[in-house]
Motif scaffolding. Structure first.
Motif, mmCIF file in Angstrom:
data_model
loop_
_atom_site.group_PDB
_atom_site.id
_atom_site.type_symbol
_atom_site.label_atom_id
_atom_site.label_comp_id
_atom_site.label_asym_id
_atom_site.label_seq_id
_atom_site.Cartn_x
_atom_site.Cartn_y
_atom_site.Cartn_z
ATOM 1 N N SER A 58 0.811 -1.221 0.000
ATOM 2 C CA SER A 58 0.000 0.000 0.000
ATOM 3 C C SER A 58 0.843 1.268 0.000
ATOM 4 O O SER A 58 0.459 2.268 -0.592
ATOM 5 N N ALA A 59 1.979 1.227 0.672
ATOM 6 C CA ALA A 59 2.792 2.431 0.837
ATOM 7 C C ALA A 59 3.792 2.667 -0.287
ATOM 8 O O ALA A 59 3.935 3.794 -0.761
ATOM 9 N N VAL A 60 4.513 1.621 -0.704
ATOM 10 C CA VAL A 60 5.603 1.828 -1.668
ATOM 11 C C VAL A 60 5.567 0.866 -2.849
ATOM 12 O O VAL A 60 6.448 0.902 -3.693
ATOM 13 N N GLY A 61 4.579 -0.027 -2.892
ATOM 14 C CA GLY A 61 4.523 -0.998 -3.980
ATOM 15 C C GLY A 61 5.247 -2.279 -3.620
ATOM 16 O O GLY A 61 5.653 -2.483 -2.479
ATOM 17 N N VAL A 62 5.435 -3.116 -4.604
ATOM 18 C CA VAL A 62 6.033 -4.434 -4.394
ATOM 19 C C VAL A 62 7.519 -4.391 -4.733
ATOM 20 O O VAL A 62 7.899 -3.955 -5.817
ATOM 21 N N PRO A 63 8.372 -4.844 -3.814
ATOM 22 C CA PRO A 63 9.809 -4.882 -4.104
ATOM 23 C C PRO A 63 10.122 -6.018 -5.078
ATOM 24 O O PRO A 63 9.269 -6.851 -5.364
ATOM 25 N N ASP A 64 11.350 -6.056 -5.529
ATOM 26 C CA ASP A 64 11.807 -7.157 -6.386
ATOM 27 C C ASP A 64 12.269 -8.343 -5.551
ATOM 28 O O ASP A 64 12.190 -9.490 -5.978
ATOM 29 N N GLN A 107 20.745 -7.770 -7.667
ATOM 30 C CA GLN A 107 21.199 -7.088 -8.870
ATOM 31 C C GLN A 107 21.123 -5.571 -8.683
ATOM 32 O O GLN A 107 20.219 -5.071 -8.003
ATOM 33 N N PRO A 108 22.072 -4.838 -9.262
ATOM 34 C CA PRO A 108 22.020 -3.374 -9.170
ATOM 35 C C PRO A 108 20.661 -2.858 -9.659
ATOM 36 O O PRO A 108 20.149 -3.304 -10.679
ATOM 37 N N GLY A 109 20.079 -1.975 -8.870
ATOM 38 C CA GLY A 109 18.791 -1.378 -9.228
ATOM 39 C C GLY A 109 17.571 -2.136 -8.716
ATOM 40 O O GLY A 109 16.457 -1.614 -8.786
ATOM 41 N N VAL A 132 22.825 -4.656 1.125
ATOM 42 C CA VAL A 132 21.961 -4.245 0.005
ATOM 43 C C VAL A 132 22.622 -3.114 -0.781
ATOM 44 O O VAL A 132 22.700 -3.157 -2.014
ATOM 45 N N LYS A 133 23.117 -2.107 -0.078
ATOM 46 C CA LYS A 133 23.747 -0.957 -0.736
ATOM 47 C C LYS A 133 25.005 -1.368 -1.497
ATOM 48 O O LYS A 133 25.230 -0.915 -2.627
ATOM 49 N N GLY A 137 21.558 -2.538 -4.641
ATOM 50 C CA GLY A 137 20.113 -2.588 -4.489
ATOM 51 C C GLY A 137 19.565 -1.251 -4.024
ATOM 52 O O GLY A 137 20.278 -0.422 -3.464
ATOM 53 N N VAL A 138 18.275 -1.037 -4.280
ATOM 54 C CA VAL A 138 17.588 0.182 -3.873
ATOM 55 C C VAL A 138 16.700 -0.171 -2.684
ATOM 56 O O VAL A 138 15.716 -0.903 -2.842
ATOM 57 N N LEU A 139 17.051 0.313 -1.516
ATOM 58 C CA LEU A 139 16.320 -0.018 -0.302
ATOM 59 C C LEU A 139 14.951 0.651 -0.313
ATOM 60 O O LEU A 139 14.842 1.865 -0.379
#
Length: 191
Positions: A58-64, A107-109, A132-133, A137-139
Motif C-alpha cells: 500500500s505504501a511503496v509498492g512491491v519490491p523485487d 542485482q544493481p537497481g 543491500v547498498k 540494491g535500492v532499499l
C-alpha cells in the motif's frame, strides 16, 4: 489487523513473556519478546507476514526481493516474500561480517525490502542494509514483527512493524525486580 489481534497471537504462542529477564545487553526488563515462539506456528507467521506485506504494498509498492538477517529474519523474509510474490534471501555472518552467501545475489537497481523478527537497536538490520547498498540494491523499506524501540529506531527509509512496544529496562544495580529478590532469567538465543 488490529493490534489486539496481533497481541493475542503473541500471547497464545507464549512469545510475549512477563517476569524478570536479563537481556542480551545485560540490562534487566519485566517483559521479553521471543519471536521464535510465534514463528514455530506457520499459521501465525503467514497471517503476520501478510499483514506486513499489505502495509508495504500500500505504501511503496512491491519490491523485487526481500532479505532478512540470519537467524531471526529468515522466516519473516520468506513469508513476506511469499505474500508479495517475490524471491526471498537471507544474509549471514562470515568472518564476523554480514554478507550474501550460497550464490544469493541482489542485482544493481533491484528494489529491496529488509525483513526482521525483532528490532531493538536495529544493528542487524543496518548490517543487512549495508549488504543491500554494496550490491547496488535500492532499499525500499524495513519490516519487523516487533519494534521493541517503541518507534525510536530510524533506518532512513519507511519502517513498518506488526507490533510496536516499549520494553522498559534497567541496569542490574538499579533493577527494582532485583531489589525484590526475584531472580533474572535469560530466555534469548544469545548467551
Amino acid at each position: 489487523m488490529e493490534q489486539s489481534q496481533i497481541l493475542e497471537i503473541f500471547r497464545k504462542s507464549n512469545a510475549l513473556l512477563e517476569g524478570h529477564f536479563r537481556l542480551t545487553s545485560g540490562r534487566h526488563s519485566n517483559r521479553y519478546v521471543q519471536c521464535a515462539q510465534v514463528l514455530q506456528y506457520p499459521q501465525y507467521t503467514e497471517v503476520l507476514a501478510a499483514h506486513l506485506a499489505e502495509k508495504v504494498r500500500s505504501a511503496v509498492g512491491v519490491p523485487d526481493v526481500v532479505i532478512g538477517p540470519a537467524m531471526g529474519g529468515i522466516l519473516v523474509a520468506f513469508e513476506v516474500g511469499r505474500a508479495l510474490g517475490v524471491r526471498s534471501l537471507f544474509a549471514e555472518r562470515e568472518n564476523g561480517a554480514m554478507t550474501l552467501r550460497r550464490s544469493f545475489a541482489i542485482q544493481p537497481g533491484e528494489k529491496v525490502l529488509v525483513c526482521e523478527d525483532v528490532v531493538t537497536t536495529g544493528g542487524s538490520v543496518r548490517e543487512v542494509i549495508e549488504v543491500v547498498k554494496q550490491a547496488g540494491g535500492v532499499l525500499q523499506g524495513v519490516v519487523s514483527l516487533v519494534d521493541r524501540s517503541n518507534g525510536t529506531v530510524d533506518f532512513g527509509v519507511p519502517f513498518w512493524a506488526a507490533m510496536t512496544m516499549e520494553v522498559v529496562s534497567w541496569e542490574p544495580e538499579v533493577c527494582p525486580l532485583c531489589a525484590e529478590g526475584t531472580p533474572a532469567i535469560k530466555p534469548g538465543s544469545r548467551t
